[in-house]
Design a protein around this motif. Structure first.
Motif, PDB file in Angstrom:
ATOM      1  N   ILE A 129       0.829  -1.204   0.000  1.00 12.82           N
ATOM      2  CA  ILE A 129       0.000   0.000   0.000  1.00 12.82           C
ATOM      3  C   ILE A 129       0.868   1.260   0.000  1.00 12.82           C
ATOM      4  O   ILE A 129       0.610   2.219  -0.733  1.00 12.82           O
ATOM      5  CB  ILE A 129      -0.964  -0.017   1.203  1.00 12.82           C
ATOM      6  CG1 ILE A 129      -2.063  -1.045   0.969  1.00 12.82           C
ATOM      7  CG2 ILE A 129      -1.579   1.368   1.438  1.00 12.82           C
ATOM      8  CD1 ILE A 129      -2.959  -1.285   2.151  1.00 12.82           C
ATOM      9  N   GLY A 130       1.926   1.262   0.820  1.00 12.63           N
ATOM     10  CA  GLY A 130       2.811   2.422   0.878  1.00 12.63           C
ATOM     11  C   GLY A 130       3.467   2.711  -0.458  1.00 12.63           C
ATOM     12  O   GLY A 130       3.516   3.864  -0.909  1.00 12.63           O
ATOM     13  N   ILE A 131       3.972   1.669  -1.123  1.00 15.47           N
ATOM     14  CA  ILE A 131       4.648   1.849  -2.416  1.00 15.47           C
ATOM     15  C   ILE A 131       3.652   2.312  -3.483  1.00 15.47           C
ATOM     16  O   ILE A 131       3.923   3.264  -4.231  1.00 15.47           O
ATOM     17  CB  ILE A 131       5.340   0.540  -2.852  1.00 15.47           C
ATOM     18  CG1 ILE A 131       6.520   0.236  -1.911  1.00 15.47           C
ATOM     19  CG2 ILE A 131       5.830   0.632  -4.291  1.00 15.47           C
ATOM     20  CD1 ILE A 131       7.090  -1.160  -2.065  1.00 15.47           C
ATOM     21  N   CYS A 132       2.498   1.664  -3.558  1.00 21.22           N
ATOM     22  CA  CYS A 132       1.517   2.006  -4.592  1.00 21.22           C
ATOM     23  C   CYS A 132       1.008   3.435  -4.443  1.00 21.22           C
ATOM     24  O   CYS A 132       0.907   4.172  -5.433  1.00 21.22           O
ATOM     25  CB  CYS A 132       0.340   1.027  -4.549  1.00 21.22           C
ATOM     26  SG  CYS A 132       0.728  -0.624  -5.156  1.00 21.22           S
ATOM     27  N   GLU A 133       0.695   3.860  -3.230  1.00 18.47           N
ATOM     28  CA  GLU A 133       0.135   5.209  -3.068  1.00 18.47           C
ATOM     29  C   GLU A 133       1.174   6.281  -3.383  1.00 18.47           C
ATOM     30  O   GLU A 133       0.836   7.346  -3.907  1.00 18.47           O
ATOM     31  CB  GLU A 133      -0.464   5.397  -1.677  1.00 18.47           C
ATOM     32  CG  GLU A 133       0.524   5.626  -0.556  1.00 18.47           C
ATOM     33  CD  GLU A 133      -0.151   6.050   0.745  1.00 18.47           C
ATOM     34  OE1 GLU A 133       0.452   6.835   1.480  1.00 18.47           O
ATOM     35  OE2 GLU A 133      -1.277   5.583   1.023  1.00 18.47           O
ATOM     36  N   ILE A 140       3.706   5.898  -5.591  1.00 20.08           N
ATOM     37  CA  ILE A 140       3.888   5.897  -7.047  1.00 20.08           C
ATOM     38  C   ILE A 140       2.755   6.680  -7.715  1.00 20.08           C
ATOM     39  O   ILE A 140       2.976   7.424  -8.677  1.00 20.08           O
ATOM     40  CB  ILE A 140       3.954   4.451  -7.585  1.00 20.08           C
ATOM     41  CG1 ILE A 140       5.294   3.818  -7.180  1.00 20.08           C
ATOM     42  CG2 ILE A 140       3.795   4.421  -9.103  1.00 20.08           C
ATOM     43  CD1 ILE A 140       5.435   2.364  -7.560  1.00 20.08           C
ATOM     44  N   ILE A 141       1.544   6.523  -7.188  1.00 15.99           N
ATOM     45  CA  ILE A 141       0.410   7.293  -7.717  1.00 15.99           C
ATOM     46  C   ILE A 141       0.653   8.790  -7.549  1.00 15.99           C
ATOM     47  O   ILE A 141       0.364   9.588  -8.454  1.00 15.99           O
ATOM     48  CB  ILE A 141      -0.893   6.853  -7.015  1.00 15.99           C
ATOM     49  CG1 ILE A 141      -1.312   5.471  -7.528  1.00 15.99           C
ATOM     50  CG2 ILE A 141      -2.017   7.853  -7.260  1.00 15.99           C
ATOM     51  CD1 ILE A 141      -2.472   4.864  -6.793  1.00 15.99           C
ATOM     52  N   LYS A 142       1.222   9.180  -6.420  1.00 14.34           N
ATOM     53  CA  LYS A 142       1.579  10.588  -6.232  1.00 14.34           C
ATOM     54  C   LYS A 142       2.629  11.017  -7.252  1.00 14.34           C
ATOM     55  O   LYS A 142       2.582  12.127  -7.785  1.00 14.34           O
ATOM     56  CB  LYS A 142       2.098  10.811  -4.804  1.00 14.34           C
ATOM     57  CG  LYS A 142       1.037  10.692  -3.726  1.00 14.34           C
ATOM     58  CD  LYS A 142       1.645  10.859  -2.336  1.00 14.34           C
ATOM     59  CE  LYS A 142       0.597  10.688  -1.242  1.00 14.34           C
ATOM     60  NZ  LYS A 142       1.186  10.772   0.124  1.00 14.34           N
ATOM     61  N   GLY A 143       3.582  10.136  -7.522  1.00 15.45           N
ATOM     62  CA  GLY A 143       4.629  10.436  -8.494  1.00 15.45           C
ATOM     63  C   GLY A 143       4.076  10.618  -9.894  1.00 15.45           C
ATOM     64  O   GLY A 143       4.635  11.373 -10.704  1.00 15.45           O
ATOM     65  N   LEU A 144       2.961   9.935 -10.208  1.00 12.41           N
ATOM     66  CA  LEU A 144       2.339  10.066 -11.523  1.00 12.41           C
ATOM     67  C   LEU A 144       1.471  11.314 -11.629  1.00 12.41           C
ATOM     68  O   LEU A 144       0.897  11.590 -12.683  1.00 12.41           O
ATOM     69  CB  LEU A 144       1.489   8.815 -11.808  1.00 12.41           C
ATOM     70  CG  LEU A 144       2.260   7.495 -11.955  1.00 12.41           C
ATOM     71  CD1 LEU A 144       1.306   6.312 -12.055  1.00 12.41           C
ATOM     72  CD2 LEU A 144       3.174   7.538 -13.175  1.00 12.41           C
ATOM     73  N   GLY A 145       1.371  12.052 -10.506  1.00 13.57           N
ATOM     74  CA  GLY A 145       0.590  13.289 -10.518  1.00 13.57           C
ATOM     75  C   GLY A 145      -0.854  13.121 -10.114  1.00 13.57           C
ATOM     76  O   GLY A 145      -1.660  14.044 -10.264  1.00 13.57           O
ATOM     77  N   TRP A 146      -1.205  11.942  -9.602  1.00 13.14           N
ATOM     78  CA  TRP A 146      -2.592  11.672  -9.201  1.00 13.14           C
ATOM     79  C   TRP A 146      -2.734  11.699  -7.681  1.00 13.14           C
ATOM     80  O   TRP A 146      -3.367  10.830  -7.078  1.00 13.14           O
ATOM     81  CB  TRP A 146      -3.043  10.320  -9.732  1.00 13.14           C
ATOM     82  CG  TRP A 146      -2.995  10.213 -11.225  1.00 13.14           C
ATOM     83  CD1 TRP A 146      -3.008  11.240 -12.125  1.00 13.14           C
ATOM     84  CD2 TRP A 146      -2.923   9.003 -11.993  1.00 13.14           C
ATOM     85  NE1 TRP A 146      -2.945  10.766 -13.410  1.00 13.14           N
ATOM     86  CE2 TRP A 146      -2.896   9.383 -13.375  1.00 13.14           C
ATOM     87  CE3 TRP A 146      -2.876   7.653 -11.685  1.00 13.14           C
ATOM     88  CZ2 TRP A 146      -2.826   8.457 -14.398  1.00 13.14           C
ATOM     89  CZ3 TRP A 146      -2.802   6.722 -12.709  1.00 13.14           C
ATOM     90  CH2 TRP A 146      -2.787   7.119 -14.051  1.00 13.14           C
ATOM     91  N   ALA A 152      -7.770   7.229  -2.119  1.00 16.02           N
ATOM     92  CA  ALA A 152      -8.876   6.422  -2.648  1.00 16.02           C
ATOM     93  C   ALA A 152      -8.369   5.093  -3.186  1.00 16.02           C
ATOM     94  O   ALA A 152      -9.038   4.059  -3.055  1.00 16.02           O
ATOM     95  CB  ALA A 152      -9.609   7.195  -3.740  1.00 16.02           C
ATOM     96  N   PHE A 153      -7.179   5.094  -3.768  1.00 16.27           N
ATOM     97  CA  PHE A 153      -6.615   3.867  -4.344  1.00 16.27           C
ATOM     98  C   PHE A 153      -6.528   2.761  -3.295  1.00 16.27           C
ATOM     99  O   PHE A 153      -6.812   1.595  -3.577  1.00 16.27           O
ATOM    100  CB  PHE A 153      -5.223   4.142  -4.919  1.00 16.27           C
ATOM    101  CG  PHE A 153      -4.451   2.897  -5.233  1.00 16.27           C
ATOM    102  CD1 PHE A 153      -4.680   2.192  -6.403  1.00 16.27           C
ATOM    103  CD2 PHE A 153      -3.508   2.398  -4.337  1.00 16.27           C
ATOM    104  CE1 PHE A 153      -3.990   1.030  -6.685  1.00 16.27           C
ATOM    105  CE2 PHE A 153      -2.815   1.236  -4.611  1.00 16.27           C
ATOM    106  CZ  PHE A 153      -3.052   0.550  -5.786  1.00 16.27           C
ATOM    107  N   THR A 154      -6.115   3.136  -2.070  1.00 13.54           N
ATOM    108  CA  THR A 154      -5.954   2.153  -0.999  1.00 13.54           C
ATOM    109  C   THR A 154      -7.236   1.379  -0.774  1.00 13.54           C
ATOM    110  O   THR A 154      -7.245   0.147  -0.664  1.00 13.54           O
ATOM    111  CB  THR A 154      -5.540   2.855   0.313  1.00 13.54           C
ATOM    112  OG1 THR A 154      -4.329   3.572   0.085  1.00 13.54           O
ATOM    113  CG2 THR A 154      -5.340   1.860   1.434  1.00 13.54           C
ATOM    114  N   PHE A 155      -8.355   2.093  -0.754  1.00 16.38           N
ATOM    115  CA  PHE A 155      -9.626   1.450  -0.432  1.00 16.38           C
ATOM    116  C   PHE A 155     -10.218   0.729  -1.640  1.00 16.38           C
ATOM    117  O   PHE A 155     -10.891  -0.290  -1.491  1.00 16.38           O
ATOM    118  CB  PHE A 155     -10.581   2.502   0.138  1.00 16.38           C
ATOM    119  CG  PHE A 155      -9.993   3.216   1.324  1.00 16.38           C
ATOM    120  CD1 PHE A 155      -9.850   2.570   2.536  1.00 16.38           C
ATOM    121  CD2 PHE A 155      -9.529   4.517   1.211  1.00 16.38           C
ATOM    122  CE1 PHE A 155      -9.274   3.206   3.626  1.00 16.38           C
ATOM    123  CE2 PHE A 155      -8.951   5.164   2.292  1.00 16.38           C
ATOM    124  CZ  PHE A 155      -8.818   4.505   3.503  1.00 16.38           C
TER     125      PHE A 155
END
Length: 294
Positions: A250-254, A256-262, A268-271
Motif C-alpha cells: 500500500i505504501g509503495i503504490c500510493e 507511485i500514484i503521487k509520483g504520476l501526478g494523481w 482512494a486507491f488504498t480502499f
C-alpha cells in the motif's frame, strides 16, 4: 528501468511509508488474532506517541524523551485494554467495538484539549532526520532505515511468538479462546501482552513516520491507522507476514500514484484495492478460511 529511475524518490518514500504502515498494522492483526476484534483506538495510540515526544522534548533531551515516549505509549495501550476491553470481556462483540470507538474519540479529544487544536511540530531526530542522496535522489535517512528496522522487529516478533512461553500462549489463545482458558492459560496476561507489543510497534512507527511528516494534530492518526487496518485486512487479518506485505504494498503504490501526478486519488486507491482484493480473496492474501462452529 526509466520508470524506476524517474520515480525513485517516490518508490523510496513508498518503501518507508509502507514499513510504517506495517508496524501499525501488526498491532491490528495481533489484537484481531487473539480477540477476533478490531482495536479502533490503535491509530490514536500512534498519534498520542507523536504528541508525547513533542511535549517531553520541550523539557528533556531526546535520548531520554524517546525511551519515555515508548514507555508512555505502551502504558496507554495497556490502559486501553484495561478500560475498553477487559470489563467487557464477556459482553457481545458489538458492545466491545463501540467501547473501542469511544476510547478512540476520548484520546482524540484529550489531544485536542492539550494542543488547543494547533499543529505541533515533531523535533528533528539527529542522524535519522538527516538528508542523504541515493542514486541522485534526495531523501531522509529514515527512509532507508525504516524497511530494515521493520524487518528486524518483525523477525524478533515472529521468534517471540514461535519460541517463547508467552508466544505459545498467544498461539493457543488465537486458536481456541475457551480451550486455552481451560488449559490454565491466563487470558488477561496474554491479551495485555498483545496490546503492549502492538503499542510498542506503534510507538516505533510514530518515530519513523513523524520524522518524515512532522506535523502532529489530534486527528493525524486516523488516516495512517485506517490504511494500516486496510493493510492488515489486505494481507489477511491475523497474519503478521500478511500485515507487513500489505503495508509495504500500500505504501509503495500510493506513493507511485503521487509520483504520476494523481495525488488526489492516492488515498482512494488504498480502499479501491481493498475492495478488489476482498472480492476475489475475502480472507485476504494470507488469511485462513474460517469455519463457524455450531
Amino acid at each position: 528501468m526509466d520508470f524506476a529511475v524517474n520515480n525513485l524518490p517516490y518508490i523510496l518514500a513508498g518503501i518507508s511509508t509502507g514499513g510504517q504502515y506495517a508496524l501499525i498494522a501488526i498491532g491490528y492483526t495481533m489484537v484481531y488474532g487473539i480477540l477476533r476484534l478490531i482495536n479502533f483506538a490503535h491509530g490514536d495510540v500512534f498519534m498520542a506517541a507523536g504528541l508525547v515526544l513533542v511535549y517531553t522534548h520541550t523539557v528533556l533531551p531526546l535520548y531520554i524523551s524517546i525511551p519515555l515516549t515508548i514507555i508512555v505509549t505502551v502504558l496507554l495501550g495497556f490502559g486501553v485494554e484495561r478500560f475498553a476491553y477487559k470489563p467487557l470481556r464477556n459482553a457481545p462483540r458489538m458492545s466491545i467495538m463501540i467501547s473501542a470507538i469511544g476510547m478512540s474519540y476520548l484520546i482524540q479529544n484529550i489531544a485536542l484539549y492539550v494542543t488547543g487544536g494547533l499543529t505541533k511540530y515533531y523535533p528533528p531526530i539527529p542522524w535519522i532526520s538527516d538528508s542523504i542522496q541515493i542514486a541522485g535522489a534526495m531523501t531522509k535517512r529514515v527512509t532507508v532505515i525504516t524497511p530494515f528496522l521493520t524487518i528486524v522487529l518483525v523477525v524478533a516478533l515472529v521468534c517471540l511468538i514461535k519460541y517463547t512461553k508467552i508466544g505459545m500462549a498467544m498461539r493457543a489463545v488465537s486458536r481456541d479462546f475457551e480451550t486455552a482458558e481451560l488449559m490454565g492459560i491466563k487470558l488477561d496476561g496474554v491479551i495485555s501482552t498483545t496490546f503492549i507489543i502492538g503499542s510498542f510497534l506503534a510507538a516505533v512507527g510514530s518515530l519513523l513516520f513523524f520524522s518524515n511528516y512532522t506535523g502532529v494534530t489530534p486527528t493525524v492518526g486516523a488516516m495512517p491507522g485506517l490504511k494500516a487496518f486496510v493493510a492488515a485486512v489486505f494481507g489477511g487479518i491475523g497474519s503478521i507476514p500478511g500485515a507487513v506485505i500489505g503495508g509495504f504494498l500500500i505504501g509503495i503504490c500510493e506513493n507511485i500514484i503521487k509520483g504520476l501526478g494523481w495525488t488526489t486519488f492516492s488515498d482512494a486507491f488504498t480502499f479501491v484495492l481493498l475492495i478488489i482484493v476482498l472480492m476475489f480473496m475475502p480472507t485476504g492474501i494470507f488469511g485462513e478460511k474460517v469455519t463457524d462452529k455450531v
